[in-house]
Design a protein around this motif. Structure first.
Motif, PDB file in Angstrom:
ATOM      1  N   TRP A 126      34.004 -14.238  28.914  1.00 55.48           N
ATOM      2  CA  TRP A 126      34.699 -15.514  28.967  1.00 55.48           C
ATOM      3  C   TRP A 126      35.837 -15.603  27.959  1.00 55.48           C
ATOM      4  N   ARG A 127      35.866 -14.651  27.014  1.00 58.57           N
ATOM      5  CA  ARG A 127      36.911 -14.676  25.996  1.00 58.57           C
ATOM      6  C   ARG A 127      38.128 -13.856  26.383  1.00 58.57           C
ATOM      7  N   LEU A 128      38.046 -13.146  27.478  1.00 63.93           N
ATOM      8  CA  LEU A 128      39.163 -12.290  27.875  1.00 63.93           C
ATOM      9  C   LEU A 128      40.047 -13.021  28.873  1.00 63.93           C
ATOM     10  N   THR A 129      41.338 -13.004  28.635  1.00 61.60           N
ATOM     11  CA  THR A 129      42.270 -13.722  29.497  1.00 61.60           C
ATOM     12  C   THR A 129      43.056 -12.799  30.403  1.00 61.60           C
ATOM     13  N   ASP A 130      42.985 -11.514  30.140  1.00 59.90           N
ATOM     14  CA  ASP A 130      43.728 -10.543  30.932  1.00 59.90           C
ATOM     15  C   ASP A 130      42.774  -9.820  31.873  1.00 59.90           C
ATOM     16  N   SER A 131      43.259  -9.437  33.033  1.00 55.11           N
ATOM     17  CA  SER A 131      42.408  -8.753  33.991  1.00 55.11           C
ATOM     18  C   SER A 131      42.127  -7.306  33.594  1.00 55.11           C
ATOM     19  N   ALA A 132      42.977  -6.730  32.761  1.00 48.76           N
ATOM     20  CA  ALA A 132      42.773  -5.351  32.335  1.00 48.76           C
ATOM     21  C   ALA A 132      41.617  -5.287  31.344  1.00 48.76           C
ATOM     22  N   CYS A 133      40.925  -4.181  31.335  1.00 48.81           N
ATOM     23  CA  CYS A 133      39.813  -3.990  30.412  1.00 48.81           C
ATOM     24  C   CYS A 133      40.376  -3.449  29.103  1.00 48.81           C
ATOM     25  N   PRO A 134      40.259  -4.202  28.026  1.00 47.40           N
ATOM     26  CA  PRO A 134      40.943  -3.810  26.791  1.00 47.40           C
ATOM     27  C   PRO A 134      40.185  -2.783  25.966  1.00 47.40           C
ATOM     28  N   ILE A 135      40.926  -1.896  25.315  1.00 45.77           N
ATOM     29  CA  ILE A 135      40.319  -0.974  24.363  1.00 45.77           C
ATOM     30  C   ILE A 135      40.977  -1.129  22.996  1.00 45.77           C
ATOM     31  N   GLU A 136      41.264  -2.382  22.672  1.00 46.99           N
ATOM     32  CA  GLU A 136      41.796  -2.720  21.355  1.00 46.99           C
ATOM     33  C   GLU A 136      40.653  -3.210  20.483  1.00 46.99           C
ATOM     34  N   ARG A 137      40.459  -2.555  19.383  1.00 45.90           N
ATOM     35  CA  ARG A 137      39.323  -2.837  18.516  1.00 45.90           C
ATOM     36  C   ARG A 137      39.280  -4.292  18.063  1.00 45.90           C
ATOM     37  N   LYS A 138      40.431  -4.902  17.809  1.00 44.39           N
ATOM     38  CA  LYS A 138      40.475  -6.256  17.254  1.00 44.39           C
ATOM     39  C   LYS A 138      39.916  -7.307  18.203  1.00 44.39           C
ATOM     40  N   LEU A 139      39.814  -6.989  19.484  1.00 41.22           N
ATOM     41  CA  LEU A 139      39.313  -7.953  20.452  1.00 41.22           C
ATOM     42  C   LEU A 139      37.794  -8.020  20.503  1.00 41.22           C
ATOM     43  N   TYR A 140      37.114  -7.090  19.862  1.00 41.74           N
ATOM     44  CA  TYR A 140      35.665  -6.990  19.963  1.00 41.74           C
ATOM     45  C   TYR A 140      34.998  -7.528  18.703  1.00 41.74           C
ATOM     46  N   ASP A 141      33.909  -8.271  18.898  1.00 44.58           N
ATOM     47  CA  ASP A 141      33.271  -8.917  17.752  1.00 44.58           C
ATOM     48  C   ASP A 141      31.808  -8.554  17.586  1.00 44.58           C
ATOM     49  N   SER A 142      31.306  -7.697  18.417  1.00 44.32           N
ATOM     50  CA  SER A 142      29.922  -7.233  18.282  1.00 44.32           C
ATOM     51  C   SER A 142      29.939  -5.719  18.272  1.00 44.32           C
ATOM     52  N   TRP A 143      29.149  -5.139  17.362  1.00 40.66           N
ATOM     53  CA  TRP A 143      29.204  -3.696  17.145  1.00 40.66           C
ATOM     54  C   TRP A 143      27.838  -3.108  16.905  1.00 40.66           C
ATOM     55  N   GLY A 144      27.716  -1.835  17.250  1.00 38.98           N
ATOM     56  CA  GLY A 144      26.543  -1.084  16.868  1.00 38.98           C
ATOM     57  C   GLY A 144      26.810  -0.295  15.605  1.00 38.98           C
ATOM     58  N   GLN A 145      25.818   0.494  15.199  1.00 37.54           N
ATOM     59  CA  GLN A 145      25.930   1.283  13.978  1.00 37.54           C
ATOM     60  C   GLN A 145      26.587   2.646  14.197  1.00 37.54           C
ATOM     61  N   GLY A 146      26.745   3.013  15.447  1.00 35.53           N
ATOM     62  CA  GLY A 146      27.396   4.274  15.760  1.00 35.53           C
ATOM     63  C   GLY A 146      26.408   5.416  15.959  1.00 35.53           C
ATOM     64  N   THR A 147      26.866   6.410  16.687  1.00 36.97           N
ATOM     65  CA  THR A 147      26.080   7.621  16.898  1.00 36.97           C
ATOM     66  C   THR A 147      27.009   8.823  16.736  1.00 36.97           C
ATOM     67  N   GLN A 148      26.538   9.808  15.991  1.00 35.10           N
ATOM     68  CA  GLN A 148      27.368  10.962  15.652  1.00 35.10           C
ATOM     69  C   GLN A 148      27.371  11.973  16.795  1.00 35.10           C
ATOM     70  N   VAL A 149      28.557  12.402  17.174  1.00 33.58           N
ATOM     71  CA  VAL A 149      28.728  13.496  18.128  1.00 33.58           C
ATOM     72  C   VAL A 149      29.461  14.616  17.414  1.00 33.58           C
ATOM     73  N   THR A 150      28.855  15.784  17.401  1.00 33.40           N
ATOM     74  CA  THR A 150      29.465  16.947  16.764  1.00 33.40           C
ATOM     75  C   THR A 150      29.607  18.050  17.803  1.00 33.40           C
ATOM     76  N   VAL A 151      30.827  18.512  17.987  1.00 29.33           N
ATOM     77  CA  VAL A 151      31.108  19.570  18.950  1.00 29.33           C
ATOM     78  C   VAL A 151      31.480  20.818  18.173  1.00 29.33           C
ATOM     79  N   SER A 152      30.602  21.791  18.213  1.00 34.20           N
ATOM     80  CA  SER A 152      30.812  22.984  17.406  1.00 34.20           C
ATOM     81  C   SER A 152      30.014  24.138  17.987  1.00 34.20           C
ATOM     82  N   SER A 153      30.546  25.333  17.841  1.00 36.27           N
ATOM     83  CA  SER A 153      29.813  26.519  18.269  1.00 36.27           C
ATOM     84  C   SER A 153      29.031  27.109  17.100  1.00 36.27           C
TER      85      SER A 153
END
Length: 127
Positions: free
Chosen positions: A100-127
């Motif tokens: 309900w807070r989004l006014t544009d039809s496009a799906c945004p990937i701008e960090r400033k628009l988001y107000d709920s977050w997780g703690q993150g999960t580490q991805v390591t790509v290595s041989s």
């Protein structure tokens, strides 16, 4: 406030795949647009994908287009990581914002628009 939890990270060889999951600990994800972000060592935060509450409107950063796919069901939002490269090594986060807070039809990937977050999960790509 929505509390998000990511899971599914780990160590994978170049060319490999992982599935990350994002869910909410207390409330349903249904009315929220969910985006995935990552923070690579020594680099800026990067928004990489987004999916609207309806499940449509997926949007991807150029750096992952064609390799990563986001989807959702009733309880989870997924990020499928394929053809992984060492440069994809990062902490991956999901962010949520009420539809309900989004006014544009496009799906945004701008960090400033988001107000709920997780703690993150580490991805390591290595041989």
């Amino acid at each position: 406030q929505l509390e998000l939890e990511e899971s599914g990270g780990g160590l994978v060889q170049p060319g490999g795949s992982l599935r990350l999951s994002c869910t909410a600990s207390k409330f349903t994800l249904r009315p929220y647009t969910i985006a995935w972000f990552r923070h690579r060592p020594g680099k800026e935060w990067e928004g990489i994908s987004c999916v609207r509450a309806s499940g449509g409107g997926a949007n991807y950063a150029d750096s992952v287009e064609g390799r990563f796919t986001t989807s959702r069901d009733k309880a989870f939002v997924y990020l499928d990581l394929n053809s992984l490269k060492p440069d994809d090594t990062a902490v991956y986060y999901c962010g949520g914002v009420g539809e309900w807070r989004l006014t544009d039809s496009a799906c945004p990937i701008e960090r400033k628009l988001y107000d709920s977050w997780g703690q993150g999960t580490q991805v390591t790509v290595s041989s």
